[in-house]
Design a protein around this motif. Structure first.
Motif, PDB file in Angstrom:
ATOM      1  N   GLY A  85       0.819  -1.303  -0.032  1.00 49.11           N
ATOM      2  CA  GLY A  85       0.086   0.114   0.012  1.00 49.11           C
ATOM      3  C   GLY A  85       0.870   1.283  -0.156  1.00 49.11           C
ATOM      4  O   GLY A  85       0.590   2.361  -0.652  1.00 49.11           O
ATOM      5  N   GLY A  86       2.203   1.128   0.646  1.00 54.96           N
ATOM      6  CA  GLY A  86       2.781   2.174   0.604  1.00 54.96           C
ATOM      7  C   GLY A  86       3.513   2.612  -0.884  1.00 54.96           C
ATOM      8  O   GLY A  86       3.702   3.713  -1.187  1.00 54.96           O
ATOM      9  N   VAL A  87       3.740   1.497  -1.561  1.00 56.94           N
ATOM     10  CA  VAL A  87       4.228   1.669  -2.960  1.00 56.94           C
ATOM     11  C   VAL A  87       3.203   2.194  -3.785  1.00 56.94           C
ATOM     12  O   VAL A  87       3.327   3.114  -4.771  1.00 56.94           O
ATOM     13  CB  VAL A  87       4.652   0.296  -3.438  1.00 56.94           C
ATOM     14  N   ILE A  88       2.111   1.963  -3.704  1.00 57.73           N
ATOM     15  CA  ILE A  88       0.643   2.456  -4.303  1.00 57.73           C
ATOM     16  C   ILE A  88       0.851   3.777  -3.923  1.00 57.73           C
ATOM     17  O   ILE A  88       0.432   4.835  -4.899  1.00 57.73           O
ATOM     18  CB  ILE A  88      -0.609   1.495  -4.210  1.00 57.73           C
ATOM     19  N   GLY A  89       1.004   4.254  -2.842  1.00 57.70           N
ATOM     20  CA  GLY A  89       0.721   5.693  -2.336  1.00 57.70           C
ATOM     21  C   GLY A  89       1.842   6.482  -3.020  1.00 57.70           C
ATOM     22  O   GLY A  89       1.525   7.636  -3.510  1.00 57.70           O
ATOM     23  N   LEU A  90       3.121   5.971  -3.143  1.00 57.38           N
ATOM     24  CA  LEU A  90       4.297   6.442  -3.765  1.00 57.38           C
ATOM     25  C   LEU A  90       3.699   6.827  -5.526  1.00 57.38           C
ATOM     26  O   LEU A  90       4.146   7.882  -6.013  1.00 57.38           O
ATOM     27  CB  LEU A  90       5.596   6.083  -3.733  1.00 57.38           C
ATOM     28  N   ALA A  91       3.293   5.741  -6.051  1.00 61.61           N
ATOM     29  CA  ALA A  91       2.938   5.828  -7.380  1.00 61.61           C
ATOM     30  C   ALA A  91       1.782   6.985  -7.537  1.00 61.61           C
ATOM     31  O   ALA A  91       1.728   7.805  -8.610  1.00 61.61           O
ATOM     32  CB  ALA A  91       2.130   4.591  -7.676  1.00 61.61           C
ATOM     33  N   LEU A  92       0.968   7.095  -6.568  1.00 56.45           N
ATOM     34  CA  LEU A  92      -0.158   8.081  -6.703  1.00 56.45           C
ATOM     35  C   LEU A  92       0.493   9.579  -6.731  1.00 56.45           C
ATOM     36  O   LEU A  92       0.058  10.533  -7.221  1.00 56.45           O
ATOM     37  CB  LEU A  92      -1.041   8.010  -5.366  1.00 56.45           C
ATOM     38  N   ALA A  93       1.458   9.644  -5.906  1.00 51.37           N
ATOM     39  CA  ALA A  93       2.075  10.963  -5.596  1.00 51.37           C
ATOM     40  C   ALA A  93       2.885  11.480  -6.706  1.00 51.37           C
ATOM     41  O   ALA A  93       3.234  12.618  -6.896  1.00 51.37           O
ATOM     42  CB  ALA A  93       3.126  10.737  -4.308  1.00 51.37           C
ATOM     43  N   MET A 186      11.774   1.764  -5.863  1.00 53.00           N
ATOM     44  CA  MET A 186      11.813   2.826  -4.897  1.00 53.00           C
ATOM     45  C   MET A 186      12.401   4.081  -5.425  1.00 53.00           C
ATOM     46  O   MET A 186      12.007   4.902  -5.380  1.00 53.00           O
ATOM     47  CB  MET A 186      12.393   2.214  -3.817  1.00 53.00           C
ATOM     48  N   ALA A 187      13.997   3.786  -6.021  1.00 51.31           N
ATOM     49  CA  ALA A 187      14.487   5.056  -6.211  1.00 51.31           C
ATOM     50  C   ALA A 187      13.731   5.890  -7.416  1.00 51.31           C
ATOM     51  O   ALA A 187      13.518   7.070  -7.243  1.00 51.31           O
ATOM     52  CB  ALA A 187      15.832   4.656  -6.970  1.00 51.31           C
ATOM     53  N   SER A 188      12.967   5.336  -8.439  1.00 57.56           N
ATOM     54  CA  SER A 188      12.390   6.116  -9.382  1.00 57.56           C
ATOM     55  C   SER A 188      10.827   6.653  -8.740  1.00 57.56           C
ATOM     56  O   SER A 188      10.658   7.861  -8.850  1.00 57.56           O
ATOM     57  CB  SER A 188      12.023   5.263 -10.695  1.00 57.56           C
ATOM     58  N   LEU A 189      10.279   5.807  -7.763  1.00 58.00           N
ATOM     59  CA  LEU A 189       8.980   6.350  -7.362  1.00 58.00           C
ATOM     60  C   LEU A 189       9.368   7.460  -6.500  1.00 58.00           C
ATOM     61  O   LEU A 189       8.642   8.573  -6.368  1.00 58.00           O
ATOM     62  CB  LEU A 189       8.497   5.116  -6.382  1.00 58.00           C
ATOM     63  N   LEU A 190      10.302   7.381  -5.824  1.00 57.32           N
ATOM     64  CA  LEU A 190      10.720   8.497  -4.767  1.00 57.32           C
ATOM     65  C   LEU A 190      11.214   9.787  -5.481  1.00 57.32           C
ATOM     66  O   LEU A 190      10.861  10.861  -4.961  1.00 57.32           O
ATOM     67  CB  LEU A 190      12.066   8.233  -3.718  1.00 57.32           C
ATOM     68  N   ALA A 191      12.073   9.628  -6.689  1.00 60.37           N
ATOM     69  CA  ALA A 191      12.162  10.839  -7.466  1.00 60.37           C
ATOM     70  C   ALA A 191      10.950  11.490  -8.092  1.00 60.37           C
ATOM     71  O   ALA A 191      10.887  12.806  -8.388  1.00 60.37           O
ATOM     72  CB  ALA A 191      13.064  10.198  -8.461  1.00 60.37           C
ATOM     73  N   ALA A 192      10.001  10.698  -8.378  1.00 60.66           N
ATOM     74  CA  ALA A 192       8.709  10.998  -9.079  1.00 60.66           C
ATOM     75  C   ALA A 192       7.745  11.784  -8.033  1.00 60.66           C
ATOM     76  O   ALA A 192       7.048  12.553  -8.505  1.00 60.66           O
ATOM     77  CB  ALA A 192       8.000  10.033  -9.903  1.00 60.66           C
ATOM     78  N   ALA A 193       7.839  11.479  -6.683  1.00 57.22           N
ATOM     79  CA  ALA A 193       6.728  12.107  -5.603  1.00 57.22           C
ATOM     80  C   ALA A 193       6.881  13.547  -5.540  1.00 57.22           C
ATOM     81  O   ALA A 193       7.933  13.899  -5.665  1.00 57.22           O
ATOM     82  CB  ALA A 193       7.086  11.145  -4.388  1.00 57.22           C
ATOM     83  N   ARG A 194       5.843  14.204  -5.844  1.00 55.63           N
ATOM     84  CA  ARG A 194       5.634  15.591  -5.842  1.00 55.63           C
ATOM     85  C   ARG A 194       5.352  16.139  -4.290  1.00 55.63           C
ATOM     86  O   ARG A 194       5.584  17.129  -4.184  1.00 55.63           O
ATOM     87  CB  ARG A 194       4.742  15.898  -6.883  1.00 55.63           C
ATOM     88  N   GLY A 195       5.022  15.412  -3.400  1.00 58.67           N
ATOM     89  CA  GLY A 195       4.578  15.753  -2.102  1.00 58.67           C
ATOM     90  C   GLY A 195       5.879  15.134  -1.101  1.00 58.67           C
ATOM     91  O   GLY A 195       6.695  14.873  -1.330  1.00 58.67           O
ATOM     92  N   SER A 196       5.593  15.468   0.150  1.00 57.62           N
ATOM     93  CA  SER A 196       6.383  15.000   1.090  1.00 57.62           C
ATOM     94  C   SER A 196       6.315  13.551   1.266  1.00 57.62           C
ATOM     95  O   SER A 196       5.265  13.256   1.068  1.00 57.62           O
ATOM     96  CB  SER A 196       5.824  15.630   2.391  1.00 57.62           C
ATOM     97  N   VAL A 197       7.242  12.920   1.704  1.00 52.45           N
ATOM     98  CA  VAL A 197       7.279  11.586   1.650  1.00 52.45           C
ATOM     99  C   VAL A 197       8.169  11.292   3.126  1.00 52.45           C
ATOM    100  O   VAL A 197       9.166  11.657   3.408  1.00 52.45           O
ATOM    101  CB  VAL A 197       8.153  10.694   0.603  1.00 52.45           C
ATOM    102  N   VAL A 198       7.466  10.081   3.874  1.00 52.57           N
ATOM    103  CA  VAL A 198       8.102   9.417   4.878  1.00 52.57           C
ATOM    104  C   VAL A 198       7.918   8.208   4.919  1.00 52.57           C
ATOM    105  O   VAL A 198       7.043   7.336   4.601  1.00 52.57           O
ATOM    106  CB  VAL A 198       7.308   9.908   6.507  1.00 52.57           C
ATOM    107  N   LEU A 199       9.360   7.450   5.087  1.00 53.26           N
ATOM    108  CA  LEU A 199       9.440   6.194   5.131  1.00 53.26           C
ATOM    109  C   LEU A 199       9.654   5.766   6.533  1.00 53.26           C
ATOM    110  O   LEU A 199      10.433   6.387   7.060  1.00 53.26           O
ATOM    111  CB  LEU A 199      10.727   5.597   4.338  1.00 53.26           C
ATOM    112  N   ALA A 200       9.031   4.829   6.875  1.00 47.40           N
ATOM    113  CA  ALA A 200       9.154   4.404   8.568  1.00 47.40           C
ATOM    114  C   ALA A 200       8.805   2.724   8.377  1.00 47.40           C
ATOM    115  O   ALA A 200       8.377   1.982   7.522  1.00 47.40           O
ATOM    116  CB  ALA A 200       7.705   4.949   9.180  1.00 47.40           C
TER     117      ALA A 200
END
Length: 247
Positions: A85-93, A186-200
């Motif tokens: 679900g976190g991966v899906i959230g990053l894709a949405l971002a 993950m590297a590509s998803l994080l680079a593409a994310a437009r909002g804030s990201v917290v990994l926990a």
């Protein structure tokens, strides 16, 4: 005369369960949600899980597109996603799906995969559906698959949503082919994310280490004395990660 300043709508919290689970894994969050996100949250079943239909194929992008259809495009979104679900959230971002995501909290995402692990999950995805003569047997299997054996009972809401009866026999509601989504980039998803990201992660989560997360996000957070399903073990502790975005 200048018009009144435009009031920004409050964000919607979208809670996305992990691979093998379902929407009712968030059942213990009701008090937290009523206090901090009253009337502003949604927790859907992901495709191939719970009450959602099985698809011909599964990918992170395909699942994200389905989730995006459930979200009001005119309101900002905060995603709390567990594991897949976190991966899906990053894709949405990424903004590719027409949803404005202000922040993603990705909890317990497995970010490092060996070829052996990928071969194993591909094998699971190719297995035929397993059938059980009794509901309790299917519910026990659901709890094992979702990692909830010690955290939920066979008559819990999530176990009830996690099994289906067909012609007098029982099976998991989850489509086994959902295991075929593979490893996220993950590297590509994080680079593409437009909002804030917290990994926990939870301190006792065997699926991802703090070093692996901090290699991707230097401000990664480890929650003390919690495991992979930290959101089930301690909703309050995980909810604290959302506080900066609650408004």
């Amino acid at each position: 005369m200048a018009g009144a300043p435009r009031v920004q709508p409050e964000p919607i919290l979208v809670m996305l369960h992990g691979l093998g689970a379902n929407r009712d894994v968030w059942a213990g969050w009701r008090t937290v949600l009523e206090a901090r996100w009253p009337g502003r949250w949604v927790a859907p079943d992901l495709p191939g899980h719970g009450s959602e239909a099985w698809l011909p194929r599964y990918s992170f992008g395909g699942i994200a597109a389905r989730v995006a259809d459930l979200i009001d495009a005119d309101r900002p979104v905060v995603v709390l996603g567990h594991s897949m679900g976190g991966v899906i959230g990053l894709a949405l971002a990424s903004g590719w799906f027409g949803v404005r995501v202000d922040a993603v909290v990705g909890l317990g995402i497995k970010v490092a995969w060996t070829e052996e692990e990928l071969t194993r999950v591909r094998g699971i995805a190719e297995r035929p559906v397993g059938w059980f003569d009794a509901r309790d047997e299917a519910a026990a299997r659901y709890l094992r698959v979702s990692g909830l054996t010690d955290l939920a009972t066979e008559d819990s809401p999530t176990a009830s949503t996690g099994v289906s009866q067909v012609d007098g026999r029982w099976r998991l509601a989850q489509d086994p082919r959902t295991f075929g989504v593979g490893a996220p980039d993950m590297a590509s998803l994080l680079a593409a994310a437009r909002g804030s990201v917290v990994l926990a992660r939870g301190e006792r989560d065997p699926m991802v280490s703090h070093e692996q997360l901090s290699g991707l996000e230097p401000n990664a957070i480890t929650l003390p004395d919690l495991g992979h399903n930290a959101h089930v073990e301690d909703p309050e502790a995980v909810a604290e990660l959302l506080e900066p975005y609650a408004r």
